[in-house]
Design a protein around this motif. Sequence first.
Motif, PDB file in Angstrom:
ATOM      1  N   TYR A 164      -5.366  -4.800   7.101  1.00 14.56           N
ATOM      2  CA  TYR A 164      -4.593  -5.442   6.040  1.00 14.56           C
ATOM      3  C   TYR A 164      -4.725  -6.960   6.095  1.00 14.56           C
ATOM      4  O   TYR A 164      -4.802  -7.618   5.059  1.00 14.56           O
ATOM      5  CB  TYR A 164      -3.125  -5.043   6.111  1.00 14.56           C
ATOM      6  CG  TYR A 164      -2.880  -3.615   5.685  1.00 14.56           C
ATOM      7  CD1 TYR A 164      -3.115  -3.207   4.375  1.00 14.56           C
ATOM      8  CD2 TYR A 164      -2.423  -2.664   6.585  1.00 14.56           C
ATOM      9  CE1 TYR A 164      -2.898  -1.906   3.975  1.00 14.56           C
ATOM     10  CE2 TYR A 164      -2.205  -1.352   6.195  1.00 14.56           C
ATOM     11  CZ  TYR A 164      -2.447  -0.979   4.888  1.00 14.56           C
ATOM     12  OH  TYR A 164      -2.230   0.319   4.501  1.00 14.56           O
ATOM     13  N   ILE A 221       0.771   5.025  -6.301  1.00 16.46           N
ATOM     14  CA  ILE A 221      -0.018   3.999  -6.984  1.00 16.46           C
ATOM     15  C   ILE A 221       0.720   3.509  -8.226  1.00 16.46           C
ATOM     16  O   ILE A 221       0.851   2.306  -8.449  1.00 16.46           O
ATOM     17  CB  ILE A 221      -1.418   4.543  -7.351  1.00 16.46           C
ATOM     18  CG1 ILE A 221      -2.217   4.835  -6.080  1.00 16.46           C
ATOM     19  CG2 ILE A 221      -2.169   3.565  -8.247  1.00 16.46           C
ATOM     20  CD1 ILE A 221      -3.480   5.628  -6.316  1.00 16.46           C
ATOM     21  N   ASP A 227       0.856  -1.192   0.000  1.00 15.38           N
ATOM     22  CA  ASP A 227       0.000   0.000   0.000  1.00 15.38           C
ATOM     23  C   ASP A 227       0.884   1.231   0.000  1.00 15.38           C
ATOM     24  O   ASP A 227       1.502   1.567   1.010  1.00 15.38           O
ATOM     25  CB  ASP A 227      -0.916  -0.006   1.216  1.00 15.38           C
ATOM     26  CG  ASP A 227      -1.921   1.138   1.209  1.00 15.38           C
ATOM     27  OD1 ASP A 227      -1.785   2.047   0.359  1.00 15.38           O
ATOM     28  OD2 ASP A 227      -2.832   1.124   2.050  1.00 15.38           O
ATOM     29  N   CYS A 261      -5.632  -6.092  -7.320  1.00 16.93           N
ATOM     30  CA  CYS A 261      -5.641  -4.651  -7.075  1.00 16.93           C
ATOM     31  C   CYS A 261      -6.939  -4.319  -6.355  1.00 16.93           C
ATOM     32  O   CYS A 261      -8.020  -4.435  -6.927  1.00 16.93           O
ATOM     33  CB  CYS A 261      -5.544  -3.880  -8.380  1.00 16.93           C
ATOM     34  SG  CYS A 261      -3.957  -4.064  -9.186  1.00 16.93           S
ATOM     35  N   VAL A 298      -2.331  -5.314  -3.901  1.00 15.12           N
ATOM     36  CA  VAL A 298      -1.816  -3.950  -3.989  1.00 15.12           C
ATOM     37  C   VAL A 298      -2.987  -2.968  -3.978  1.00 15.12           C
ATOM     38  O   VAL A 298      -3.967  -3.158  -4.691  1.00 15.12           O
ATOM     39  CB  VAL A 298      -0.917  -3.767  -5.237  1.00 15.12           C
ATOM     40  CG1 VAL A 298      -1.658  -4.045  -6.513  1.00 15.12           C
ATOM     41  CG2 VAL A 298      -0.275  -2.402  -5.265  1.00 15.12           C
ATOM     42  N   ASN A 299      -2.861  -1.941  -3.131  1.00 11.51           N
ATOM     43  CA  ASN A 299      -3.903  -0.928  -3.030  1.00 11.51           C
ATOM     44  C   ASN A 299      -3.836  -0.041  -4.268  1.00 11.51           C
ATOM     45  O   ASN A 299      -2.812   0.545  -4.569  1.00 11.51           O
ATOM     46  CB  ASN A 299      -3.714  -0.096  -1.757  1.00 11.51           C
ATOM     47  CG  ASN A 299      -4.908   0.786  -1.459  1.00 11.51           C
ATOM     48  OD1 ASN A 299      -5.746   1.035  -2.312  1.00 11.51           O
ATOM     49  ND2 ASN A 299      -4.973   1.278  -0.241  1.00 11.51           N
ATOM     50  N   ARG A 300      -4.951   0.063  -4.981  1.00 12.39           N
ATOM     51  CA  ARG A 300      -5.013   0.829  -6.217  1.00 12.39           C
ATOM     52  C   ARG A 300      -5.554   2.234  -6.004  1.00 12.39           C
ATOM     53  O   ARG A 300      -5.769   2.978  -6.946  1.00 12.39           O
ATOM     54  CB  ARG A 300      -5.852   0.098  -7.256  1.00 12.39           C
ATOM     55  CG  ARG A 300      -7.291  -0.097  -6.855  1.00 12.39           C
ATOM     56  CD  ARG A 300      -8.028  -0.933  -7.899  1.00 12.39           C
ATOM     57  NE  ARG A 300      -9.358  -1.262  -7.468  1.00 12.39           N
ATOM     58  CZ  ARG A 300     -10.427  -0.503  -7.652  1.00 12.39           C
ATOM     59  NH1 ARG A 300     -10.327   0.640  -8.271  1.00 12.39           N
ATOM     60  NH2 ARG A 300     -11.601  -0.886  -7.218  1.00 12.39           N
ATOM     61  N   SER A 338       3.815   1.336  -7.194  1.00 13.10           N
ATOM     62  CA  SER A 338       3.472   0.038  -6.594  1.00 13.10           C
ATOM     63  C   SER A 338       2.841  -0.893  -7.628  1.00 13.10           C
ATOM     64  O   SER A 338       3.165  -2.079  -7.673  1.00 13.10           O
ATOM     65  CB  SER A 338       2.571   0.217  -5.371  1.00 13.10           C
ATOM     66  OG  SER A 338       1.368   0.869  -5.706  1.00 13.10           O
ATOM     67  N   THR A 382      -0.388   4.278  -1.197  1.00 15.74           N
ATOM     68  CA  THR A 382      -1.333   5.329  -1.573  1.00 15.74           C
ATOM     69  C   THR A 382      -1.338   6.503  -0.602  1.00 15.74           C
ATOM     70  O   THR A 382      -1.852   7.555  -0.934  1.00 15.74           O
ATOM     71  CB  THR A 382      -2.767   4.769  -1.650  1.00 15.74           C
ATOM     72  OG1 THR A 382      -3.153   4.293  -0.363  1.00 15.74           O
ATOM     73  CG2 THR A 382      -2.872   3.661  -2.675  1.00 15.74           C
ATOM     74  N   ARG A 383      -0.797   6.324   0.578  1.00 14.41           N
ATOM     75  CA  ARG A 383      -0.902   7.341   1.630  1.00 14.41           C
ATOM     76  C   ARG A 383       0.442   7.979   1.918  1.00 14.41           C
ATOM     77  O   ARG A 383       1.370   7.882   1.126  1.00 14.41           O
ATOM     78  CB  ARG A 383      -1.468   6.692   2.887  1.00 14.41           C
ATOM     79  CG  ARG A 383      -2.799   6.008   2.626  1.00 14.41           C
ATOM     80  CD  ARG A 383      -3.268   5.300   3.836  1.00 14.41           C
ATOM     81  NE  ARG A 383      -4.192   4.240   3.449  1.00 14.41           N
ATOM     82  CZ  ARG A 383      -4.839   3.508   4.284  1.00 14.41           C
ATOM     83  NH1 ARG A 383      -4.673   3.679   5.571  1.00 14.41           N
ATOM     84  NH2 ARG A 383      -5.656   2.569   3.873  1.00 14.41           N
ATOM     85  N   SER A 426      -9.143  -1.693  -3.480  1.00 12.39           N
ATOM     86  CA  SER A 426      -9.296  -0.386  -2.859  1.00 12.39           C
ATOM     87  C   SER A 426     -10.095  -0.611  -1.584  1.00 12.39           C
ATOM     88  O   SER A 426     -10.998  -1.446  -1.563  1.00 12.39           O
ATOM     89  CB  SER A 426     -10.067   0.566  -3.783  1.00 12.39           C
ATOM     90  OG  SER A 426     -10.417   1.751  -3.091  1.00 12.39           O
TER      91      SER A 426
END
Length: 128
Positions: free
Chosen positions: A105, A71, A7, A91, A61-63, A74, A9-10, A93
Motif C-alpha cells: 500500500y 468496490i 481498499d 482509482c 481507492v482500489n477499483r 468505496s 475489494t477483499r 488496481s
Amino acid sequence: MDNLIVDATRDKIFLTIIVRGNLYTCSHENSKINFEKLMVLINEFLKNEKCSLDDIEAIYVNRGPGSFAGIRNSLSTVKALFLTKKIDYYCFSFDDFKESKTTKYVDVPQLCVKYKIKKNLINPIYLS
C-alpha cells in the motif's frame, strides 16, 4: 503529501494513511454494516492518527477486481469526498502494477505516477 488509501475489494476493508512520511493502517470486517458506515470508519481512523480530511491531499481507492458491494461503496465514498472536500482521487488496481515484483500500500502513490493512473477517473473491475 498526506495520502489515504482505501481498499474494500477483499474480505477485509483496509485503510492506510501516509502522513508526514509515516504509515498507519487499520482493517475492518468486510460486511454490509461496515460498508454503510465506511465514512465513519475513515473519520475514526484519521482521528486516531491525529489527522483530518483537511490534511489529505489525495485518496487512492482500489477499483478491483473484487467484491461488487465493496468496490461500489468505496468508490461512492471517495467520489463524495471529491465533491465535498475537493480531494483528488486515483482509482487503481493491483493488476495495473503487474510489472512491479512486490506491491505494498505504501507504494501505491508512486506507482500511480509511474503507470500514469489518471486522477478522478472511475473504472471498476468487478468479479462475476
